[in-house]
Design an enzyme around this catalytic site. Structure first.
Site, short mmCIF file in Angstrom:
data_model
loop_
_atom_site.label_atom_id
_atom_site.label_comp_id
_atom_site.label_asym_id
_atom_site.label_seq_id
_atom_site.Cartn_x
_atom_site.Cartn_y
_atom_site.Cartn_z
N HIS A 207 0.91 -1.22 -0.02
CA HIS A 207 0.02 -0.02 0.02
C HIS A 207 0.90 1.25 -0.13
O HIS A 207 0.43 2.43 -0.38
CB HIS A 207 -0.94 -0.01 1.18
CG HIS A 207 -2.09 -0.99 0.76
ND1 HIS A 207 -2.20 -2.30 1.24
CD2 HIS A 207 -3.24 -0.93 0.01
CE1 HIS A 207 -3.11 -2.95 0.78
NE2 HIS A 207 -3.86 -2.08 -0.15
N ARG B 295 -15.81 1.51 -1.26
CA ARG B 295 -15.67 0.41 -0.71
C ARG B 295 -15.53 0.37 0.97
O ARG B 295 -14.97 1.45 1.35
CB ARG B 295 -14.23 -0.30 -1.15
CG ARG B 295 -13.67 -1.53 -0.67
CD ARG B 295 -12.61 -2.21 -1.19
NE ARG B 295 -11.52 -1.49 -0.57
CZ ARG B 295 -10.20 -1.73 -0.86
NH1 ARG B 295 -10.03 -2.69 -1.85
NH2 ARG B 295 -9.16 -1.26 -0.10
N GLU C 294 -11.22 -10.96 -4.92
CA GLU C 294 -9.53 -10.75 -4.66
C GLU C 294 -9.45 -12.02 -4.03
O GLU C 294 -8.03 -11.91 -3.58
CB GLU C 294 -9.37 -9.39 -3.86
CG GLU C 294 -10.24 -9.08 -2.68
CD GLU C 294 -9.90 -7.77 -2.07
OE1 GLU C 294 -8.90 -7.06 -2.38
OE2 GLU C 294 -10.91 -7.32 -1.27
N ASP D 129 -4.50 -8.37 -4.23
CA ASP D 129 -4.71 -9.35 -3.33
C ASP D 129 -4.85 -10.80 -4.13
O ASP D 129 -4.38 -11.66 -3.54
CB ASP D 129 -6.19 -9.23 -2.50
CG ASP D 129 -5.61 -8.10 -1.44
OD1 ASP D 129 -4.49 -8.55 -0.77
OD2 ASP D 129 -6.22 -7.43 -1.17
N CYS E 210 -9.93 -3.32 -10.43
CA CYS E 210 -9.35 -2.11 -9.76
C CYS E 210 -7.91 -2.55 -9.19
O CYS E 210 -7.61 -1.46 -8.30
CB CYS E 210 -10.16 -1.55 -8.67
SG CYS E 210 -10.60 -2.88 -7.33
C1 PEP Z 1 -6.54 -5.18 -4.49
O1 PEP Z 1 -6.34 -6.01 -3.99
O2 PEP Z 1 -6.49 -5.46 -5.84
C2 PEP Z 1 -7.22 -3.91 -4.39
C3 PEP Z 1 -7.54 -3.14 -5.34
O3 PEP Z 1 -7.28 -3.58 -3.11
P1 PEP Z 1 -6.21 -3.04 -2.10
O4 PEP Z 1 -5.16 -2.84 -3.04
O5 PEP Z 1 -6.69 -2.04 -1.34
O6 PEP Z 1 -5.83 -4.38 -1.13
MG MG Z 2 -7.40 -5.90 -1.89
#
Ligand code: PEP
Ligand code: MG
Length: 587
Positions: free
Chosen positions: A191, A334, A434, A458, A505
């Site tokens: 992140h 989300r 995911e 994920d 996404c």
């Molecule tokens: C993902 O897991 O692809 C996602 C978009 O969520 P995050 O990156 O916040 O886990």
């Molecule tokens: Mg995710």
């Protein structure tokens, strides 16, 4: 001059002085201190010891009132050590004799002490090792705390070098001052990496030992396109990179001309290009980059940025702000995806979770903390009176979780209705795909939601059993792995059969090499990090859907991710040479 290679996670070039941020629980690099700065270093040590002592006295008093004076004696060892003049003398001597930072002296001396205690046959002494670590962390916290405070009020521009950065640290950076980031740890979709990209801060992660190679004050070049850190560059390298910086800026401004052109393939198929955000303040940039709305609002970042749990009102205000900024354009909110590397400062999450990526995180955490979940849902639904929203649940791994989440949502809606509070009718409800179990069960799940959004960050991690933030296995983390591609294909097909929207996404959607493949597999909607929107638009405007289908078919026939990636890079390069002309193949 020293050149190090890591994982490029946010493009761009920065040339600046470095500031090295030390991290708790990590080896502290040996940093030499100039002779005229030694007194200041000793003062820093004294202040840190003083603060640590005060902390402990306070904890002891608190413990005495809670558990009684007898038990509070456990702090006697801590306090005794902090006041031990022999130990303090060792810290001071090391700083003076070896001309090193207070952090390094504390780190080295405490480690030697821990080793001596650990080797004792007497259990009382060997069990004191954890107390020694505790004291070390406390002193270090005060020393580093000072560095962090300095960082928040940086007077000059700097490149931040750290072992690792939490997403909330990264989110709090002053963008005008922090020119780039480079860290020992981390992977492409950690992140911190995602945030750096969203904030357009060039960043390289997974450098393994960059904190030991750079000293605060060194001049460094961060080449976020190739993943290179150049420490104390010579004149020729500096000139080369000043030219490179100009070239990248020209390339980017050429892409900006695309912003007002439609996101349409050569055969006239419209592609919905949405932006991913963490904070409402990112919306204007996303719109300037050409986003048609927000396809992923990571609401948990409001939690990461505040010391205590945000109230329903604070959440409501944030969602309302986002909706107003969008002025009628859609937004997918989300629900909380806390946990794993997204840990809130408030004690919502059990920090001792043994395996946090597989633990009580995300929707699981919400379903086990209904008041928390309901507060958020209430805030979202109330905000929906102001503009079009969609709600999306993260990390769904079985149908019962989804049904439970939907039931709680309808309870909250009913309550609001009873109170006469207005909100949008028929809010579309969707879920992230995911987790492999959700991808495999996509056909069943598609009957229960209005849309899917594939979270490849994920999905890759859980399918391949590769931690998305671990630099040591970063080469195994690949969106081109045939198993991942098969799951994505299955989800798109399930969505098409059920006639629900399928979007994607994860970071994969913003990586040029995957664009043709994803369109060829049938996606017509992507939600990506806003800085990547112009480049993705450039590619999709250069290709036809038939051409993409051919590419997808061929890509799906390979057995290894390496073959897939080489093939995809080649195809995108052939279709749209400008994209890779402006940067390396990393982006
Ligand atoms: C993902 O897991 O692809 C996602 C978009 O969520 P995050 O990156 O916040 O886990
Ligand atoms: Mg995710």
């Amino acid at each position: 001059m020293l050149i190090k290679k890591g994982i490029p996670v946010s493009p761009g070039v920065a040339i600046s002085r470095a500031i090295v941020l030390d991290a708790e629980d990590q080896p502290i690099p040996r940093r030499v201190v100039a002779p005229d700065q030694l007194e200041k270093e000793l003062e820093r040590l004294d202040a840190a010891l003083d603060h640590s002592g005060k902390d402990l006295e306070q904890i002891k008093q608190h413990a005495t009132s809670k558990i009684g004076a007898e038990h509070a004696k456990i702090f006697a060892f801590h306090l005794g050590l902090l006041n031990d003049q022999h130990l303090i003398g060792q810290f001071r001597q090391m700083i003076r004799d070896e001309q090193v930072s207070a952090e390094y002296a504390v780190y080295t001396v405490m480690r030697q002490l821990a080793r001596v205690f650990k080797d004792q046959a007497n259990r009382y002494f060997s069990e004191r090792v954890s107390d020694i670590w505790d004291i070390e962390r406390r002193i270090m916290g005060h020393l580093i705390g000072q560095t962090r405070a300095d960082l928040a009020q940086l007077k000059h521009q700097a490149v931040v070098i750290a072992h690792d950065l939490t997403p909330s640290q990264t989110a709090s950076f002053d963008r005008e001052k922090v020119r780039a980031l480079a860290t020992d740890a981390g992977g492409r979709t950690s992140h911190t990496a995602i945030l750096a990209h969203a904030l357009s801060i060039p960043a390289i992660v997974g450098l393994e030992d960059i904190t030991a190679d750079v000293t605060t004050g060194d001049t460094v070049i961060i080449d976020g396109n190739r993943g290179l850190v150049i420490i104390e560059p010579d004149a020729a390298k500096l000139l080369e990179y000043r030219l490179e910086r100009r070239r990248v800026a020209e390339f980017e401004s050429s892409l900006d001309q695309l912003i007002h052109l439609p996101a349409q393939t050569k055969d006239g198929t419209d592609i919905s290009l949405m932006g991913n955000i963490e904070f409402p303040s990112e919306i204007q940039t996303a719109l300037q980059k050409g986003a048609q709305g927000i396809g992923l609002y990571r609401t948990e970042f409001l939690y990461l940025a505040s010391e205590t749990e945000p109230t329903e009102e604070e959440q409501f205000e944030a969602y309302k702000e986002a909706i107003h900024e969008l002025n009628g354009l859609p937004i997918t909110i989300r629900t909380l995806d806390l946990g794993a590397d997204k840990v809130a400062p408030s004690d919502l999450i059990d920090q001792t979770e043994r395996n946090s990526f597989l633990g009580c995180r995300s929707i699981r955490l919400c379903l086990q903390n209904l008041p928390l979940f309901k507060r958020q849902l209430c805030a979202i639904i109330r905000a929906s009176a102001d503009g079009p929203i969609r709600i999306m649940f993260p990390m769904i791994s079985n149908i019962m979780e989804l049904r439970q989440a939907k039931m709680i949502l309808s309870d909250v809606m009913e309550d609001l209705q009873d109170q006469g509070i207005p909100f949008q009718e028929n809010i579309p409800i969707g879920m992230m795909i995911e987790v492999p179990s959700a991808a495999i069960q996509a056909a069943a799940l598609s009957k229960e939601v209005d849309f899917f959004s594939i979270g490849t960050n994920d999905l890759i991690q859980y399918t391949l059993a590769v931690d998305r933030g671990n630099e040591r296995i970063a080469s195994l983390y690949s969106g081109g792995h045939p198993a991942v591609l098969q799951l994505i294909q299955g989800v798109i097909r399930a969505g098409q059969r059920a006639k629900i929207e399928v979007s994607l996404c994860g970071e994969m959607g913003g990586q040029p090499e995957f664009v043709m493949l994803l369109l060829g597999l049938g996606l017509t909607s992507l939600s990506i990090t806003p800085p990547a929107i112009p480049e993705v638009k450039q590619i999709l405007r250069s290709v036809s859907i038939d051409q993409c289908k051919r590419v997808a078919r061929k890509a799906m026939s390979f057995d290894t991710d390496r073959e897939v990636m080489n093939y995809l890079k080649n195809e995108v390069h052939k279709a749209c040479p400008e994209v890779f002309g402006g940067r390396s193949m990393g982006f």
